[in-house]
Design a protein around this motif. Structure first.
Motif, short mmCIF file in Angstrom:
data_model
loop_
_atom_site.label_atom_id
_atom_site.label_comp_id
_atom_site.label_asym_id
_atom_site.label_seq_id
_atom_site.Cartn_x
_atom_site.Cartn_y
_atom_site.Cartn_z
N THR A 247 0.88 -1.37 0.23
CA THR A 247 -0.23 0.02 0.13
C THR A 247 1.39 1.44 0.26
N TYR A 248 2.44 1.24 0.03
CA TYR A 248 2.46 2.00 0.07
C TYR A 248 4.43 2.11 -0.68
N SER A 249 4.72 3.48 -0.93
CA SER A 249 5.85 3.32 -1.98
C SER A 249 6.94 3.66 -1.27
N LYS A 250 8.60 3.17 -1.44
CA LYS A 250 9.36 3.67 -1.39
C LYS A 250 10.36 4.32 -2.20
N LEU A 251 11.73 4.94 -1.94
CA LEU A 251 11.91 5.35 -2.95
C LEU A 251 13.10 4.18 -3.52
N VAL A 252 13.21 3.05 -2.84
CA VAL A 252 13.90 1.69 -3.33
C VAL A 252 13.47 0.71 -3.27
N ASN A 253 13.59 -0.22 -3.62
CA ASN A 253 13.44 -1.25 -3.37
C ASN A 253 14.00 -2.79 -3.58
N LEU A 254 14.27 -4.15 -3.06
CA LEU A 254 14.73 -4.94 -3.94
C LEU A 254 14.07 -5.77 -5.17
N ASP A 255 15.18 -5.85 -6.30
CA ASP A 255 14.68 -6.48 -7.24
C ASP A 255 14.56 -7.81 -6.69
N VAL B 274 17.84 14.96 -0.93
CA VAL B 274 19.02 14.62 -0.56
C VAL B 274 19.58 13.71 1.17
N LEU B 275 20.02 12.60 0.92
CA LEU B 275 20.11 12.04 1.91
C LEU B 275 21.90 12.00 2.72
N THR B 276 22.13 12.29 4.03
CA THR B 276 23.36 12.56 4.38
C THR B 276 23.58 11.83 5.60
N VAL B 277 24.18 10.68 5.30
CA VAL B 277 24.66 9.22 6.38
C VAL B 277 25.96 9.64 7.37
N ASP B 278 26.81 9.29 8.64
CA ASP B 278 26.98 10.14 9.20
C ASP B 278 29.30 9.70 9.28
N LYS B 279 28.57 8.35 7.97
CA LYS B 279 30.19 7.10 7.99
C LYS B 279 29.92 6.65 6.65
N ALA B 280 31.46 6.67 5.94
CA ALA B 280 31.57 5.89 4.94
C ALA B 280 30.85 4.14 4.58
N TYR B 281 29.42 4.28 4.99
CA TYR B 281 28.89 3.19 4.75
C TYR B 281 29.28 2.48 3.47
N ALA B 282 28.38 0.89 3.63
CA ALA B 282 28.90 0.03 2.50
C ALA B 282 27.61 -0.01 1.98
N PRO B 283 27.78 1.30 0.69
CA PRO B 283 26.28 1.95 -0.45
C PRO B 283 24.84 0.16 -0.48
N SER B 284 25.33 -0.67 -0.17
CA SER B 284 24.80 -1.70 -0.15
C SER B 284 23.70 -1.82 0.99
N PHE B 285 25.00 -1.54 2.00
CA PHE B 285 23.91 -1.63 3.47
C PHE B 285 22.82 -1.05 3.75
N VAL B 286 23.51 0.50 3.32
CA VAL B 286 22.50 1.85 3.46
C VAL B 286 21.18 1.85 2.48
N LEU B 287 21.34 1.49 1.01
CA LEU B 287 20.17 0.98 0.60
C LEU B 287 19.35 -0.08 0.89
N ASN B 288 19.98 -1.21 1.27
CA ASN B 288 19.44 -2.65 1.38
C ASN B 288 18.21 -1.64 2.78
N VAL B 289 18.86 -0.93 3.05
CA VAL B 289 18.07 -0.97 4.75
C VAL B 289 16.80 0.39 4.43
#
Ligand SMILES: Nc1ncnc2c1ncn2[C@@H]1O[C@H](COP(=O)(O)OP(=O)(O)OP(=O)(O)O)[C@@H](O)[C@H]1O
Ligand SMILES: Nc1ncnc2c1ncn2[C@@H]1O[C@H](COP(=O)(O)OP(=O)(O)OP(=O)(O)O)[C@@H](O)[C@H]1O
Ligand SMILES: [Mg+2]
Ligand SMILES: [Mg+2]
Lengths: 310, 516, 252, 277, 355
Positions: free
Chosen positions: B36-44, B130-145
C-alpha cells in the motif's frame, strides 16, 4: 462356607436395616447402607462409580498398565500412526508417542487436579458459606460481597488471567481453578444454612448454650455436607473441563506432561486427517467427566430424598 | 465462494498493532505496508542482492560515501490525488526519526537524529531528495535498509491535516504527533492498493488505488481474514471460502497439495529458528555444554516431520539468500558425543534446565522433541510455555535458561543478523544494545569489532568473507543452536493467477494477482 | 409472696417495625405452671423465644430466678435453668443425629462426664427404653420424637421449662401421654412451667394460671378456677371458650 | 333410592421398599345426602379413603373395591377422562391447608373461574359473575377485591373459604372435606364450619368430613365412622357418641382433657393388637 | 376477623415503602462494592502479570530505549496506589484506556464485538430453553421412565463433553464433510461490504433490511456455534426444569387442581410449569450469563469475532487494558443479568411483589 454365607447375608442386611440399632456404629453403618441401597438401585450411578474406580486403578497402576513411555516418542518412525497399527492401540501423536500410554499416565494429572481443587475449594466455600449464613449481619455482608465479586467474574477469564499472572503450570492451574470455584459452594452452603438457621433443632442447640462455633461446625456443617458432596462431585466434571480448557489454551500442564486438555490442543491441528490425536483424549475427558456426573447425580438422588421423590 | 474481483486470504495477522509505517515493525504489517505504500527503492524481485528504484528514478552516491542523492520519477501521485514530491520523502524520514518508534533505529543508525534530520534528509528541489549519512557505510547496506518499510513515503499534506497537537515533554520534544494516531489505522500512501479498513484480529481490507503510478492491480479488493489455525485455513480453503491459506502446517500442507483445484507455493524467508543458552547460567556457559546441546537435536527427524515443507534445516545465523550466508551443517544428533562432552564438563549425570517456549507451532513441537533427545543425555528440560509477550519479557530481562524462538532480519542485509548475534559491546545488565548476544549474556569479544568493521567494507566480496567468518565462529562456540530457516508456504485456489510469495514479508505482493 | 421464677416487665419485640410483642408483663412464681393462650400470630411463641434468647427484645426487662438478662445474650447459668420444648416434633430434632448424639450434645457443652448414665436415665424417664438410643429421628413417631425433645430439655436438669404447644401436632391419644409425662416430670423435679397452647382444655388441665394474648398484648390474666367458673373479663376470652366447646348449629 | 356414594371393601395399598403397605384395608360405607364424619388417628387411612373416592391416589398405588359407586356410576370402571369430568363437577374435595392448596402464582378469581370453565361452557363474564357470587356465598366481604388477590395475600381463614368456593362453584353433589379446618385458629374454625354447614343444608349435598377431632366431628356431623389402622372399627350416630362400643373409640373420648375436668393423670389409650385385625 | 385483615394490610403497605428504599440502597451498595472489587482484582492481576505492557505497545522487535520510554508514558513508574487511583477514576467514567492491539478505546472495541457475543449467546439460550424446558418437563412427568433416562443422559453428556472438542468435531462433520453450515465468522465475505449492520445483531439487522440472502448466510454461520452453546444450556436447563417440576408436582395445589377436574395437560403445562418458571427464570438467566462467558472457547474455535475472542486475543498479546476492560464488562453484564433475573423473578412471583 456357602451355607454360612446364605445365613449370614440376610442377617447382616437386617442388622444394617434395623429400626432399632444397638450401637453408634450400627446406626452409622445402617445409614450408609440405606444410602448405598438408594444409590445402587440407580444403574447409571453405579456405572459412574465404576468409571471413577477404574480411573483410580488406572492412575495407581499407570506404570504397569502403560505399554509404552508416555514421554519418549519415536518422531521419525512412529509419528501420527492410526489406532491399532504398529502395536499402538490408540495410535500415536505428532511426537510419535503412544496415545494410550499418555492417556493412562494423564489420568494421574486429572485426578491430581480434581482432588486438589476439591480439597482447596470445598472447605473454603463451606466455611465461608456457613459462617456467613449463620452469623448474618455485617459478617454476612462482607463475606457475601467478596463472594459476589468472585462470582461476577467470568470464571474462565479470571482463571486465564490468574494463570497468566502466576505463570503457566498445572499447580497454578489448580490454584486458579480453586480460587474461581469456591464461591458457588459458599452460596449453596449459605442458602442451606439460612434455612437451617432458624429451625427448631438449631434453636434447641442454642438453648443448650452451644457456642456459635460449635453450632456451625457440629450442627450446620454436617447438614450442608451432603449437598456439598453432590455439588462437588458434579463440579468435578466442570473442573476437568476447565483444566482441559486451560490446557487447551496452553496455560495448564506443561509439555511433556500428558494432560488430556493439552493433548487435545496439540492434536487439534490434526483433527482433519488424524482424528485420533485429539479424538482420544477428548473421549477420555468425556468418559471421566461423565463418570463424575453420573456419580454425582446418583449421590444426589441417594443423599437428597427430596430430589429422588419417595 | 469468494467474489470474482476480490482476493481473500486466510492469514494469521495477530501481530499487527499499528499501520503507521513510521511505527510498525511487525511482519504482517510489513506485507500490508509493502502493498500500500511506495518507497524510494526496493529489492529487485529477480535478484534480491540488487536494489532497484521505486519512486526514485535514479540515485547517485558521493565519493566520500556520505551523500545519497535520489531523483524522483515525474508525475507521481498519492492515492489521495496529491502529487508526490521530494518534500514528502523528506517529511517521511523526518517523522520516522522524530517519532522514534520501534523501526526508527534503522534510520538513526546512519547518524540521523531529531535535531539534525531536517538537514540530513532534505528536498533539494521538487524531485530531488538528498540523504546524508554519518559514515561511509557500504552502499549496499544503506540501500538495503532503505528498502524497509520505515522508509515508506507518506502524504505530508494529508498526514499533517490529521496530525494532533501534543504537549512537548523531555522525551518527546515536538508539538505534533506527525499524524501518528491517524496513521495507526489510517492511510496516506501511494501503493497499488489503499487500506480501506483494519480490524485487529479480524480483517484487513485493501482496495485498488486508482491513482497508482505503476500498473494497476487487476483485483478491486484484497481481504486478509484473520485465521489463526492452520486446520481452519485449510478447511476454508478447501471449501472455497478463502482463496489463499497462508499459515499451513506440514500436515495440512500435505493434504491440500493432494487436493484438486488447490496449488501451493513457497519461498524461503529471512526468519531463523534457534534456541539460545543464557550464559548467566554457569552450566550452560561451559563450552562443552554448548557444543553438547548442538549434538542433542535430531535435526533430520525434525526436518522430515515437524517442519516438513515449512522450513529447511539451517545451522548458521545468516539466512540463505543474504550476502555471505553459509550453508554449513556440521551437527547431527549424536548422543554419545554429547555425553562425552558433558562428562568432560563434569556433568556426566546431567542436570535440569528450563526452556521458555511460546505456545505456537512448530516451536512447541520442536521443544518437545528436543526435550526427549536431551533426556537421552541425562539433561532434564522443563518447558515453560507462555505467550509471546510473556516469554519475550523474560528473555529481554535475561532471566531465562534457554529460550527458543525466531529471529527475522529487520532488513535485507547481513548486518541485521550479524549485529544481533555477534555484537555486544557492553555485557553488563545495564548494556544499551539489547542484541540477542546481550540477551544471552554472551560476550562475543572480538566479534563485536569485526561486525562493525564489516559495515564499512565497501567491497562486497570482502564483506561477505567477514560474515562467513562470523558465522563459523558462532557455529562453533556461540550459545545459539540454530535450527532451521523458515520457508513460507501458501495453499491457494488454482483460479488465482500470478500468486507468488516474495523473499521477505515486505515483498509478498498481491497486486500481481488476478482471478479467472 | 413467693420468689419469682420468671419476671417479665414491659417486654417489647419488633420485627421490621412490626410489634410482635407489645409491653408484655408477666410474673411467674417458682413452681407454678403458667399457661398462655391466644390465636395464631398473637405472639405466644415470640414471647417464649424472647425469654429463651432466640429473639431479641428491644425494651423491658427479664429476670430469671433473680438474674437479669437483656437482648439475646444469655449465660451458661441461664441454660442450666431454662429449657424449651418446641411445637413441631418433626422440626426440633436434628435430622442427621441419632438420639444418642442429640442427648450427648448438651452434656458435652456443659462438661458432664457421666454421660452414659445420664442418657440412659433420661430415656427411661420419658418412657423410652435404651432401644431407641441409636435411632435417627426419621425412625421415630411424632410422639416418640416429642419425648426425645422433652428428654433433651430435662437432661440438663433445668428449673424452668418453656413449652411451645408441645402437643398440638400430635393425636389426641398421644397428647394425653405427653401431657402425663410432663406433669410427672414437673411433680418429680418441682419445675416451673410456662406452657403455650391454643387449646383451653389443655391449658386448664395443665396449668394453675393463664394469660390470654391477642395481637402481641396480654389481654387478661386469670386462674384456672376463674376459667372454669366462666369468670372471665374480656369478650375475646369468652369467644375462645365458646370455640373450644365444639360446633354448635344455629338452627334457622 | 340409591345412595349417593357406595363404598364396599375399599382397599388401597402402596408398594414400598419394605413391601406392600396397606393404607386402607376394606372400608365399607354408604352415604346419602347427609354429613358423615370420619375420625381416626394419624395414619389410620382417612385421607387415603377420601382420595381413593376422588381418584387422587398416586399412580403407583393399588386400589381395589368390590364396589365404589357414585350413584349408579361405577367409579373404578369408568375411563380416566370420564372420572375427571366428575371431579369438581359432581364430586369435590377440600384439602387441609389453604396455604398450600392454592396455586401461588394465580389470582384467586381465576382459580375459581378455572373450575367453572373446565366443566361448563360459560362466557368470561358469566364465569366471573358466578365466581363472585360464590365468594359472596362463603361470606367474603369484598369479593371484587379478593377476586384479584393472590393466595399469599389472604389470611388462612379466607384461604379456606376460597378453597370452598372454588370447589363448590360447580355445585357438586358430594363434597369430601379432608381436615378442612385443622390449620385454622379455633375461632376461625367455627366460622368456616358454619359456612360449610349452611352450604350443605342449602344445596342438599352429601358431605364426607374427615378429621381427627372426635369432639368436633360429633358436634358437626350426623353420623361418624371411626377408623383405626385402615379399617372402620365403629360407626355411630353423632348423638350417640357416648354409647360407643369399641374400646378405641371409648379410649379416644376419654383421653381428651376437659376445661371442667380434673383428672390427673389423663387416662391413656392402650392399643391392643387385635384391633388391627 | 375483618379487623385483623385490614391490620395485616396496613402493616404490609407501611413496611413496603421503607423496605423498597432499604432494598434499593442495599442493591446500590451491592453493585458499587462488587464493581469496586472487580476493579481492584483486575488492577491487581494487571500489575502482577509478568508481561511488560510496554512491550505490547511497541511490539516484539522494538529497541530497548523505545520500550523504556513507553513504560514511562504509561505511568508504570508511578507508585502502585497512584496507578490504582488513576485506574479507578478512569474506569468509573467508562474509560478503560486504549487497546494497544486495535488502537481503539477499549469501550469502542467492546461496543463493536459485544453484540456478536450477545447474539451468539442469545441464540444458544433460545435453543437451550426451547428444547430444554419441554424435555425437562417430560422427564419430570414421566419420571423414572425410559424417556427420563434418555433426557438425563443427554443432559449429563452435555455437562461432560469438552466444548472445544465437540466444536471441532462438529466443524469437521457439518462444515468440512457435509457442508451444511458456513464458517468462519459471522457472515460471508461476499456480504461484508454490501450489508451494513445497524444494531450489531446480524440476524436482526438483515431481517430488518429485508436482505434475506444475507439473513440466510448469517443463519448458516451462527447455527453451529449457536447449537453447540444451545446444547450446553439445554443440558443445564432441562435438568433444572426437571427438578423444579418434580418439586411443583409434589405440591398440594396440584392435588387441588386435580380435584377440580383439570386435565393433566393443563395441570402440567399451566399450573406446575407456571410455578416452576419462577426459579427457572433465574436458571435461564444464569445459563445465559454463563454462555456469554463460556463462549470464550467456542468463539476461538469458530473464529467468532466476539468478546470472548477479543479477550483471549488481547490476553495473548498482553493488551491488559482490553483484557481488564472486557473482564469488567462481562462482570458488569453478570451483575446486570442477575439483577434482571431478580426483577423477572419478582414479576413472575406474586409473593415477592408486595415485599
Ligand atoms: N422472625 C420473624 N420475623 C418477622 N415476623 C415474625 C417473626 N417471628 C414471628 N413473627 C411475627 O410475629 C407475630 C407473632 O408470632 P408468634 O409466632 O409469636 O405467634 P404465635 O402466637 O406463636 O402463633 P401460632 O399459634 O401460630 O404459633 C406473627 O404475626 C408473626 O408473623
Ligand atoms: N404415597 C404413599 N406411599 C406409601 N405409603 C403411603 C403413601 N401415602 C400414604 N401412605 C400410608 O398410608 C397410611 C394412611 O395414610 P393417610 O394419609 O390416609 O392417613 P390419615 O388418616 O389421613 O392421617 P393424618 O391424620 O395424619 O392425615 C399411612 O400409614 C401412610 O404411611
Ligand atoms: Mg407459635
Ligand atoms: Mg390425612
Amino acid at each position: 462356607m456357602t451355607a454360612n454365607d446364605m445365613t449370614a447375608k440376610p442377617t447382616l442386611r437386617q442388622w444394617l436395616l434395623s429400626d432399632r440399632p444397638q450401637s453408634r456404629r450400627q446406626a452409622r453403618l445402617g445409614r450408609l447402607y440405606v444410602i448405598w441401597r438408594q444409590f445402587s438401585a440407580n444403574r447409571l450411578a453405579v456405572l459412574g462409580l465404576g468409571i471413577i474406580i477404574a480411573l483410580l486403578l488406572v492412575a495407581v497402576f499407570a506404570d504397569v498398565l502403560a505399554p509404552h513411555s508416555p514421554i519418549q516418542g519415536d518422531l521419525r518412525g512412529a509419528r501420527l500412526l492410526p489406532p491399532g497399527s504398529g502395536g499402538y492401540l490408540l495410535g500415536t501423536d505428532d511426537q510419535g508417542r503412544d496415545i494410550l500410554s499418555r492417556l493412562i499416565h494423564g489420568s494421574r494429572l486429572t485426578l491430581f487436579v480434581v482432588v486438589l481443587v476439591a480439597i482447596i475449594a470445598a472447605p473454603i466455600g463451606l466455611i465461608v458459606g456457613t459462617v456467613s449464613g449463620y452469623a448474618g449481619g455485617w459478617v454476612d455482608g462482607v463475606l457475601m460481597r467478596t463472594t459476589d465479586i468472585f462470582l461476577a467474574f467470568p470464571k474462565l477469564v479470571l482463571a486465564l488471567a490468574l494463570v497468566a499472572a502466576l505463570g503457566p503450570g498445572i499447580e497454578n492451574a489448580v490454584l486458579a481453578i480453586a480460587i474461581t470455584s469456591w464461591p458457588p459452594y459458599a452460596r449453596i452452603a449459605r442458602a442451606e444454612t439460612m434455612t437451617f438457621r432458624n429451625s427448631d433443632y438449631i434453636s434447641a442447640v442454642r438453648l443448650m448454650g452451644a457456642s456459635p462455633m460449635r453450632i456451625v461446625f457440629f450442627h450446620i456443617m454436617p447438614l450442608c455436607i451432603s449437598s456439598l458432596i453432590v455439588r462437588v462431585t458434579l463440579d468435578m466434571a466442570g473442573i476437568i473441563l476447565t483444566a482441559a480448557g486451560l490446557g487447551f489454551l496452553g496455560l495448564g500442564a506443561q509439555p511433556p506432561l500428558p494432560e488430556w486438555g493439552a493433548m487435545i490442543a496439540s492434536g487439534r491441528r490434526f483433527i482433519l486427517d488424524q482424528w485420533w490425536v485429539a479424538g482420544m483424549p477428548g473421549f477420555a475427558i468425556l468418559v471421566v467427566s461423565l463418570g463424575f456426573n453420573l456419580l454425582g447425580d446418583g449421590l444426589r438422588d441417594a443423599l437428597d430424598p427430596k430430589e429422588a421423590g419417595q | 465462494v469468494t467474489p470474482a474481483d476480490t482476493l481473500v486470504e486466510g492469514f494469521a495477522f495477530d501481530d499487527i498493532i499499528t499501520l503507521d509505517p513510521g511505527e510498525a515493525f511487525e511482519l504482517s504489517t510489513a506485507e500490508v505496508t509493502a502493498n500500500t505504500y511506495s518507497k524510494l527503492v526496493n529489492l529487485d524481485m529477480n535478484d534480491t542482492s540488487k536494489v532497484v528504484g521505486e519512486l526514485a528514478d535514479s540515485w547517485t552516491i558521493s565519493d566520500d560515501g556520505l551523500t545519497y542523492t535520489f531523483k524522483l520519477k515525474p508525475g507521481l501521485k498519492f492515492a489521495s490525488g496529491n502529487p508526490i514530491t521530494a518534500e514528502d520523502v523528506a517529511f517521511s524520514f523526518e517523522r520516522a526519526v522524530k517519532l522514534d518508534k520501534s523501526p526508527a533505529f534503522l534510520l538513526t543508525q546512519f547518524g540521523l537524529t531529531g535535531d539534525n534530520i531536517t538537514e540530513k534528509a532534505k528536498a533539494a528541489d521538487e524531485t530531488t531528495f538528498v540523504l546524508t549519512v554519518d559514515k561511509a557505510y557500504a552502499p549496499s547496506f544503506v540501500l538495503n535498509v532503505l528498502t524497509s518499510t520505515v522508509a515508506s513515503v507518506v502524504d505530508k499534506k494529508l498526514v499533517m491535516e490529521n496530525a494532533k497537537p501534543v504537549t512537548p515533554t523531555d522525551e518527546y520534544k515536538y508539538d505534533t504527533d506527525f499524524g501518528n494516531e491517524y496513521l495507526k489505522t489510517g492511510y496516506a500512501g501511494s501503493g497499488p492498493f489503499k487500506i480501506r479498513e483494519w480490524r485487529a484480529n479480524e480483517v484487513v481490507v485493501l482496495e485498488r488505488n486508482d491513482n497508482f503510478f505503476g500498473e494497476k492491480p487487476k483485483l478491486a479488493r484484497v481481504i486478509y481474514r484473520h485465521m489463526k489455525e492452520s486446520s481452519g485455513q485449510r478447511l476454508a480453503l478447501e471449501n472455497g471460502d478463502i482463496d489463499v491459506a497462508r499459515n499451513l502446517e506440514p500436515g495440512d500442507l500435505d493434504a491440500v497439495t493432494k487436493k484438486e483445484g488447490i496449488a501451493t507455493t513457497s519461498a524461503p524467508k529471512g526468519t531463523l529458528y534457534y534456541f539460545s543458552l543464557n550464559q548467566k547460567n554457569e552450566k550452560l556457559a561451559k563450552p562443552e555444554v554448548i557444543e553438547a546441546f548442538k549434538y542433542l537435536v535430531d535435526y533430520d527427524a525434525i526436518g522430515e516431520t515437524l517442519i516438513k515443507g515449512i522450513g529447511s534445516i539451517h545451522q548458521t545465523f545468516l539466512p540463505a539468500g543474504q550476502l555471505g550466508a553459509l550453508e554449513d551443517k556440521p551437527y547431527k544428533l549424536d548422543v554419545a558425543k554429547a555425553k562425552e562432552l558433558l562428562a568432560k564438563a563434569g556433568l556426566a549425570d546431567g542436570f535440569t534446565v528450563t526452556m521458555d517456549v511460546r505456545n505456537n507451532q512448530p516451536v512447541t513441537g520442536i521443544a518437545e522433541n528436543v526435550q526427549q533427545t536431551l533426556a537421552q543425555a541425562g539433561i532434564k528440560l522443563e518447558i515453560i510455555p507462555g505467550d509471546g509477550k510473556q516469554t519475550l519479557t523474560k528473555y529481554r530481562a535475561r532471566q531465562h535458561d534457554i529460550y527458543i524462538g525466531q529471529w527475522g532480519s529487520d532488513y535485507f542485509d547481513p548486518n541485521s543478523n550479524a549485529e544481533t548475534f555477534t555484537f555486544n559491546p557492553d555485557n553488563s545488565d545495564e548494556g544499551k544494545n539489547k542484541t540477542l548476544a546481550w540477551r544471552n549474556a554472551w560476550d562475543p569479544k572480538d566479534l563485536t569489532v569485526k561486525t562493525q568493521a564489516a559495515l564499512l567494507e565497501k567491497d562486497s566480496a570482502k564483506r561477505a568473507a567477514i560474515y562467513e567468518d562470523l558465522q563459523k565462529q558462532v557455529l562453533a562456540t556461540g550459545p545459539f543452536v540454530m535450527l532451521f530457516q523458515q520457508i513460507e508456504v501458501a495453499g491457494y485456489s488454482d483460479k488465482l493467477k500470478g500468486f507468488k510469495l516474495g523473499p521477505s514479508f515486505d515483498t509478498n505482493f498481491v497486486y500481481t494477482v488476478s482471478k479467472d | 409472696m413467693t420468689a419469682s421464677a420468671l419476671s417479665i416487665r414491659n417486654m417489647v419485640v419488633t420485627f421490621d417495625e412490626f410489634r410482635a410483642l407489645d409491653t408484655v408483663s408477666l410474673e411467674i412464681p417458682v413452681g407454678e405452671s403458667f399457661g398462655i393462650v391466644g390465636e395464631s400470630g398473637s405472639g405466644k411463641s415470640t414471647l417464649l423465644r424472647a425469654v429463651a434468647g432466640l429473639n431479641r427484645f428491644e425494651s423491658g426487662s427479664l429476670e430469671v430466678n433473680g438474674r437479669a438478662y437483656s437482648g439475646w445474650r444469655r449465660d451458661h447459668e441461664f441454660y442450666r435453668t431454662v429449657q424449651m420444648v418446641f411445637q413441631d416434633p418433626y422440626g426440633s430434632l436434628h435430622p442427621r443425629q441419632t438420639v444418642d448424639r442429640l442427648l450427648l450434645e448438651p452434656l458435652a457443652i456443659h462438661g458432664f462426664t457421666d454421660t452414659e448414665v445420664r442418657i440412659e436415665r433420661a430415656l427411661d424417664e420419658v418412657g423410652l427404653g435404651s432401644g431407641f438410643r441409636f435411632r435417627f429421628s426419621h425412625q421415630l413417631s411424632g410422639g416418640q420424637r416429642q419425648r426425645i425433645a422433652i428428654a433433651r430439655a430435662l437432661i440438663l436438669e433445668p428449673k424452668i421449662l418453656l413449652l411451645d404447644e408441645p402437643t398440638s401436632a400430635l393425636d389426641a391419644s398421644i397428647q394425653a401421654e405427653i401431657l402425663n409425662l410432663l406433669e410427672q416430670a414437673r411433680r418429680d423435679r418441682g419445675l416451673t412451667f410456662v406452657m403455650v397452647s391454643h387449646d383451653l382444655a389443655v391449658i386448664s388441665h395443665m396449668c394453675e394460671r393463664l394469660a390470654v394474648m391477642k395481637s402481641g398484648k396480654v389481654v387478661e390474666t386469670l386462674s384456672v378456677e376463674q376459667l372454669r367458673r366462666h369468670d372471665v373479663a374480656t369478650d375475646y376470652t369468652r369467644k375462645l371458650m365458646v370455640a373450644s366447646e365444639g360446633f354448635v348449629r344455629h338452627e334457622a | 333410592m340409591t345412595p349417593l356414594l357406595t363404598v364396599e371393601n375399599l382397599r388401597v395399598s402402596f408398594p414400598t421398599r419394605t413391601g406392600m403397605v396397606e393404607a386402607v384395608r376394606g372400608v365399607n360405607f354408604t352415604l346419602g345426602r347427609e354429613r358423615l364424619g370420619i375420625v381416626g388417628e394419624s395414619g389410620s387411612g382417612k385421607s387415603q379413603t377420601g382420595r381413593a373416592i376422588m381418584g387422587l391416589t398416586p399412580k403407583h398405588a393399588n386400589i381395589t373395591a368390590d364396589r365404589l359407586a357414585f350413584g349408579e356410576a361405577d367409579l373404578l370402571k369408568m375411563q380416566a377422562s370420564e372420572r375427571r369430568r366428575l371431579r369438581g363437577k359432581k364430586i369435590a374435595m377440600i384439602l387441609q391447608d389453604p396455604k398450600y392448596s392454592l396455586n401461588p402464582v394465580m389470582p384467586i378469581g381465576r382459580q375459581i373461574m378455572e373450575t367453572l370453565k373446565t366443566h361448563e361452557k360459560v362466557s368470561r363474564s358469566e364465569a366471573k359473575a358466578r365466581a363472585l357470587a360464590m365468594l359472596e356465598a362463603v361470606q367474603i366481604r369484598d369479593p371484587e377485591r379478593v377476586f384479584n388477590l393472590y393466595p399469599h395475600e389472604v389470611s388462612g381463614g379466607m384461604g379456606q373459604r376460597i378453597m370452598i368456593a372454588m370447589m363448590l362453584v360447580c355445585g357438586p353433589e358430594l363434597l369430601i372435606a379432608d381436615e378442612p379446618t385443622s390449620a385454622l385458629d379455633v375461632t376461625v374454625q367455627l366460622e368456616v364450619l358454619a359456612i360449610l354447614d349452611k352450604l350443605v343444608v342449602e344445596r342438599g349435598m352429601g358431605l364426607v368430613f374427615i378429621s381427627h377431632d372426635l369432639r368436633l366431628v360429633s358436634s358437626f356431623c350426623d353420623r361418624v365412622l371411626v377408623m383405626y389402622a385402615g379399617r372402620v372399627v365403629e360407626e355411630l350416630a353423632a348423638s350417640r357418641l357416648s354409647e360407643a362400643q369399641h374400646p378405641y373409640t371409648r379410649g379416644l373420648l376419654n383421653c381428651l382433657p376437659k376445661i371442667e375436668g380434673d383428672r390427673h393423670p389423663l387416662p391413656v389409650l392402650e392399643r391392643q393388637a387385635e384391633w388391627k385385625l | 376477623m375483618a379487623l385483623m385483615e385490614t391490620k395485616i394490610e396496613a402493616r404490609r403497605s407501611g413496611a413496603r415503602a421503607s423496605a423498597l428504599i432499604f432494598s434499593l440502597l442495599r442493591f446500590l451498595l451491592t453493585v458499587v462494592t462488587t464493581y469496586l472489587g472487580l476493579l481492584a482484582v483486575t488492577f491487581f492481576i494487571g500489575r502482577v502479570v509478568p508481561i511488560d505492557p510496554a512491550l505490547a505497545i511497541v511490539g516484539d522487535r522494538a529497541p530497548a530505549h523505545v520500550v523504556e520510554r513507553v513504560r514511562e508514558e504509561l505511568g508504570l513508574n508511578l507508585p502502585l496506589y497512584e496507578q490504582f487511583v488513576i485506574y479507578i477514576r478512569q474506569a468509573l467514567t467508562g474509560d478503560f484506556g486504549t487497546s494497544v492491539l486495535t488502537t481503539n478505546p477499549v469501550m469502542t472495541d467492546i461496543r463493536r464485538v459485544f453484540p456478536a457475543t450477545i447474539e451468539l449467546a442469545t441464540v444458544g439460550t433460545l435453543i437451550g430453553a426451547f428444547f430444554g424446558v419441554p424435555l425437562g418437563v417430560l422427564a419430570a412427568v414421566k419420571r423414572g421412565s425410559f424417556a427420563d433416562q434418555i433426557v438425563r443422559i443427554i443432559g449429563l453428556i452435555g455437562y461432560s463433553v469438552p466444548i472445544f472438542w465437540l466444536g471441532l468435531l462438529a466443524l469437521v462433520l457439518f462444515y468440512a464433510k457435509l457442508k451444511w453450515v458456513a464458517y468462519p465468522g459471522r457472515v460471508d465475505i461476499v456480504y461484508e461490504y454490501s450489508f451494513t449492520p445497524v444494531t450489531g445483531f446480524f440476524l436482526l439487522d438483515s431481517a430488518m433490511q429485508r436482505q434475506w440472502d444475507v439473513f440466510r448466510d448469517v443463519f448458516r454461520h451462527i447455527i453451529l456455534p449457536g447449537a453447540l452453546l444451545g446444547y450446553f444450556s439445554l443440558a443445564y436447563i432441562s435438568r433444572m426444569t426437571r427438578s423444579f417440576m418434580l418439586n411443583e408436582l409434589s405440591q398440594e395445589y396440584i392435588v387441588a387442581a386435580r380435584a377440580k377436574g383439570l386435565s393433566e395437560t393443563r395441570i402440567i403445562w399451566f399450573h406446575a410449569l407456571r410455578n416452576a418458571a419462577v426459579p427457572l427464570i433465574t436458571v435461564i438467566a444464569l445459563s445465559y450469563a454463563g454462555l456469554l462467558e463460556g463462549s470464550v472457547l467456542t468463539e476461538t474455535i469458530f473464529s467468532w469475532p466476539g468478546l470472548g475472542l477479543y479477550i483471549t486475543n488481547s490476553l495473548q498479546n498482553a493488551d491488559m487494558n482490553a483484557v481488564l476492560g472486557g473482564t469488567i464488562i462481562i462482570g458488569s453484564v453478570f451483575i446486570a443479568i442477575n439483577i434482571l433475573s431478580d426483577v423477572l423473578y419478582r414479576i413472575l412471583d406474586p409473593r415477592t411483589r408486595s415485599r
